[in-house]
Write a protein that holds these residues in place. Structure first.
Motif: not given
Length: 69
Positions: A22, A24-25, A42-49
């Motif tokens: 990933c 991001l993490c 999880a990181c995709d949801a953080k960047l693209h809510p």
């Protein structure tokens, strides 16, 4: 005059796909969609809510009549 150089030591190549992490993490990605995007779920949801669900915001409001009608 020409001396042979010793063979270069190389790391053994692992069989199978190269691990993708990933962006991001840094966790390893396993899903095909995650590997393509470079982000875990999880990181995709953080960047693209997800956008707000407009259906939950709609409600009937009692309104006064416009003056003159």
């Amino acid at each position: 005059m020409h001396q042979e150089q010793p063979p270069l030591e190389t790391e053994p190549v692992a069989a199978g796909p190269r691990p993708v992490r990933c962006r991001l993490c840094g966790r390893p990605l396993t899903g095909a969609a995650s590997r393509r995007s470079g982000l875990g779920p999880a990181c995709d949801a953080k960047l693209h809510p997800a956008g707000p669900d407009i259906r939950t915001r709609r409600h009937e409001v009692e309104q006064d009549a416009l003056p003159g009608f």
